[in-house]
Design an enzyme around this catalytic site. Structure first.
Site, PDB file in Angstrom:
ATOM      1  N   SER A  57      -1.416 -10.877  -8.386  1.00 47.22           N
ATOM      2  CA  SER A  57      -1.493 -10.030  -9.582  1.00 47.22           C
ATOM      3  C   SER A  57      -1.832 -10.789 -10.847  1.00 47.22           C
ATOM      4  O   SER A  57      -1.220 -10.584 -11.907  1.00 47.22           O
ATOM      5  CB  SER A  57      -0.187  -9.246  -9.769  1.00 47.22           C
ATOM      6  OG  SER A  57       0.039  -8.419  -8.671  1.00 47.22           O
ATOM      7  N   SER A  58      -2.818 -11.651 -10.783  1.00 45.14           N
ATOM      8  CA  SER A  58      -3.267 -12.329 -11.997  1.00 45.14           C
ATOM      9  C   SER A  58      -3.821 -11.327 -13.002  1.00 45.14           C
ATOM     10  O   SER A  58      -3.672 -11.513 -14.221  1.00 45.14           O
ATOM     11  CB  SER A  58      -4.320 -13.384 -11.653  1.00 45.14           C
ATOM     12  OG  SER A  58      -5.438 -12.799 -10.985  1.00 45.14           O
ATOM     13  N   SER A  59      -4.457 -10.251 -12.523  1.00 47.06           N
ATOM     14  CA  SER A  59      -4.999  -9.253 -13.447  1.00 47.06           C
ATOM     15  C   SER A  59      -3.880  -8.526 -14.175  1.00 47.06           C
ATOM     16  O   SER A  59      -3.952  -8.310 -15.394  1.00 47.06           O
ATOM     17  CB  SER A  59      -5.888  -8.260 -12.696  1.00 47.06           C
ATOM     18  OG  SER A  59      -5.180  -7.617 -11.659  1.00 47.06           O
ATOM     19  N   HIS A 109       0.825  -1.211   0.000  1.00 44.26           N
ATOM     20  CA  HIS A 109       0.000   0.000   0.000  1.00 44.26           C
ATOM     21  C   HIS A 109       0.858   1.259   0.000  1.00 44.26           C
ATOM     22  O   HIS A 109       0.424   2.317   0.467  1.00 44.26           O
ATOM     23  CB  HIS A 109      -0.980  -0.005   1.176  1.00 44.26           C
ATOM     24  CG  HIS A 109      -2.067  -1.025   1.022  1.00 44.26           C
ATOM     25  ND1 HIS A 109      -3.233  -0.777   0.330  1.00 44.26           N
ATOM     26  CD2 HIS A 109      -2.154  -2.311   1.453  1.00 44.26           C
ATOM     27  CE1 HIS A 109      -3.993  -1.868   0.352  1.00 44.26           C
ATOM     28  NE2 HIS A 109      -3.364  -2.810   1.020  1.00 44.26           N
ATOM     29  N   THR A 110       2.050   1.145  -0.539  1.00 48.64           N
ATOM     30  CA  THR A 110       2.916   2.309  -0.720  1.00 48.64           C
ATOM     31  C   THR A 110       2.854   2.848  -2.136  1.00 48.64           C
ATOM     32  O   THR A 110       3.189   4.010  -2.369  1.00 48.64           O
ATOM     33  CB  THR A 110       4.380   1.944  -0.403  1.00 48.64           C
ATOM     34  OG1 THR A 110       4.787   0.872  -1.259  1.00 48.64           O
ATOM     35  CG2 THR A 110       4.540   1.516   1.051  1.00 48.64           C
ATOM     36  N   ASP A 111       2.438   2.029  -3.092  1.00 46.43           N
ATOM     37  CA  ASP A 111       2.546   2.435  -4.497  1.00 46.43           C
ATOM     38  C   ASP A 111       1.686   3.649  -4.809  1.00 46.43           C
ATOM     39  O   ASP A 111       2.137   4.596  -5.452  1.00 46.43           O
ATOM     40  CB  ASP A 111       2.273   1.275  -5.452  1.00 46.43           C
ATOM     41  CG  ASP A 111       0.967   0.542  -5.215  1.00 46.43           C
ATOM     42  OD1 ASP A 111       0.264   0.841  -4.214  1.00 46.43           O
ATOM     43  OD2 ASP A 111       0.636  -0.333  -6.028  1.00 46.43           O
ATOM     44  N   GLU A 170      -6.479  -0.895 -15.739  1.00 47.92           N
ATOM     45  CA  GLU A 170      -7.035  -1.463 -14.515  1.00 47.92           C
ATOM     46  C   GLU A 170      -7.832  -0.429 -13.731  1.00 47.92           C
ATOM     47  O   GLU A 170      -8.899  -0.725 -13.195  1.00 47.92           O
ATOM     48  CB  GLU A 170      -5.927  -2.044 -13.646  1.00 47.92           C
ATOM     49  CG  GLU A 170      -6.439  -2.769 -12.428  1.00 47.92           C
ATOM     50  CD  GLU A 170      -5.555  -3.930 -11.983  1.00 47.92           C
ATOM     51  OE1 GLU A 170      -5.645  -4.295 -10.813  1.00 47.92           O
ATOM     52  OE2 GLU A 170      -4.798  -4.462 -12.816  1.00 47.92           O
ATOM     53  N   ASP A 181       2.192  -3.689  -9.485  1.00 49.19           N
ATOM     54  CA  ASP A 181       1.973  -5.000 -10.096  1.00 49.19           C
ATOM     55  C   ASP A 181       2.430  -5.020 -11.546  1.00 49.19           C
ATOM     56  O   ASP A 181       3.143  -5.937 -11.989  1.00 49.19           O
ATOM     57  CB  ASP A 181       0.493  -5.381 -10.026  1.00 49.19           C
ATOM     58  CG  ASP A 181      -0.028  -5.446  -8.606  1.00 49.19           C
ATOM     59  OD1 ASP A 181       0.779  -5.383  -7.666  1.00 49.19           O
ATOM     60  OD2 ASP A 181      -1.259  -5.540  -8.440  1.00 49.19           O
TER      61      ASP A 181
END
Length: 435
Positions: free
Chosen positions: A154-156, A57-59, A198, A210
């Site tokens: 991170s399949s998406s 949750h840093t991105d 996304e 991701d």
């Protein structure tokens, strides 16, 4: 299917998910393509899932993250079309889906694309919106994958990035370059397009870690990603040289980035940034690191305890990324051992505790996996990914992997939970053509 990696004999009674190698994955994708569309595809491209070592949750806060690309990949067999139609088929969905590229719009509008096809159509939409392509050709696409879905791996992004490198080559965009040079600026542009796909088309408010890992990683290295400016550094990450493995525990508690909880965390951070009159929470982390301020000074300026806990997590998590990278850089013989191994484990443990208590994105399944792994020999363990389910990671001696796997499996069985899955993570190559 040929050339698959076998499950070790001592673990065949458990749900250990080995990766397909390129030949096996490409053969699966071609077979699905031929069965669904007839003929043979123009080529097969693949992109990896990712696991984040630390930096959660840093991105979307302009921070730092340290992911690796997994050997588990999504494979797409693709041929270009002469029109603007996408025909899409997946080994895990029924039937062929058609999407008109001229009728694709953002999530929540009448032109939205529903379900998994949005991750494919969104890439084309984003490439055109960014001016990287004027009118992309339609595609026939057959999708197979050994990246577990809903697992926080991170399949998406693997789907988006596999389609992105395919479209890049077939349309002659020239952005992907050579897989051996993943820091090429063109790959950064593809990352941006996949993130926008996304966010805007699939409606998931994620950051860019991701997609960056899937497109820009390097075998044998972790990717130190600066999520503020997109800069990246490849940090050696060879656990085998230290007699270690990174074990991924898929709790089978599915999550979705499109859910409201993820968006709420992001909105809380954005509100905190406005109160602090800072460009992002990375600026707060940098200022505390430089001794210009401290969390004791910053936190009382926030609106409530929720904001204070969210900010404390992000600032301390950015520090944990820096600390782990320092350890990895300082190991001149590429080995984690002794005090450095103890410190690496402590950083992983502290990350999970912060995600559980301050960011509140863990789950009973994740906590059980982490606590069991720690108790049975892991040097450190934490949840990985966005949370609310998904996967955990454990840093384990290679001769203790089976012990930890069986202990976690027994713990889930004793708690009446679905049997977890396990992956043995090795830092792997980025997206590219495989056939």
């Amino acid at each position: 299917m040929p050339n698959d990696v076998p499950v070790p004999a001592n673990l065949r009674d458990l749900n250990v998910r080995t990766a397909w190698n390129d030949a096996g994955g490409a053969a699966r994708a071609r077979e699905l393509f031929t069965t669904s569309f007839g003929g043979v595809p123009e080529g097969v491209w693949a992109a990896p899932g990712r696991v984040n070592i630390v930096g959660e949750h840093t991105d979307y806060n302009g921070g730092l993250a340290l992911p690796i690309a997994l050997p588990h990949r999504t494979f797409v067999a693709v041929s270009p079309r002469t029109d603007r139609v996408l025909r899409l088929v997946s080994s895990v969905a029924d039937g062929v889906v058609e999407v008109d590229l001229d009728a694709v719009g953002p999530a929540g509008t009448p032109a939205e694309v529903r379900g998994w096809p949005s991750y494919v159509a969104g890439v084309g939409w984003a490439l055109e919106q960014a001016g990287l392509a004027s009118a992309l050709p339609g595609l026939d696409v057959a999708v197979v994958s050994c990246v577990p879905t809903g697992s926080g791996l991170s399949s998406s992004a693997a789907l988006e990035c596999s389609v992105a490198v395919a479209w890049d080559e077939l349309a002659g965009l020239g952005l992907a370059g050579r897989a051996a040079a993943p820091s090429d600026p063109g790959r950064s542009r593809l990352v941006e397009a996949c993130v926008r796909a996304e966010n805007d088309i699939a409606g998931a408010p994620t950051g860019g870690m991701d997609q960056a890992a899937s497109l820009r990683a390097r075998a044998g290295h972790a990717l130190l990603l600066d999520c503020r400016d997109g800069g990246a550094e490849h940090v050696p990450f060879d656990l085998a040289a230290s007699g270690l493995e990174l074990l991924v525990i898929d709790t089978r508690a599915e999550h979705s980035h499109a859910g409201g909880e993820y968006g709420q965390r992001r909105a809380t951070c954005e509100a905190a940034v406005r109160l602090l009159a800072a460009p992002d929470l990375r600026a707060v982390a940098d200022a505390t690191r430089a001794g210009q301020t401290s969390l004791e000074d910053v936190l009382p300026r926030l609106a409530d305890d929720e904001q204070r806990r969210r900010v404390r997590h992000v600032v301390t998590e950015i520090d944990r990324v820096r600390a782990l990278v320092h350890l990895l850089r300082d190991e001149s013989d590429d080995r984690l051992r002794g005090r450095s191994l103890d410190e690496a484990g402590r950083l992983l443990n502290a990350s999970h505790d912060s995600l559980r208590e301050d960011y509140e994105v863990s789950s009973p399944e994740l906590d059980l996996a982490v606590e069991t792994a720690r108790r049975t020999g892991a040097h450190g363990a934490r949840m990985t990914g966005g949370g609310f389910g998904g996967s955990a990671i454990a840093l384990v001696d290679d001769d203790a992997v089976e012990t930890v796997i069986r202990a976690v499996d027994d713990a889930f069985d004793g708690a009446g939970l679905r049997a977890p899955g396990f992956l043995r993570a090795v830092a792997s190559p980025p997206a590219g053509r495989v056939g």
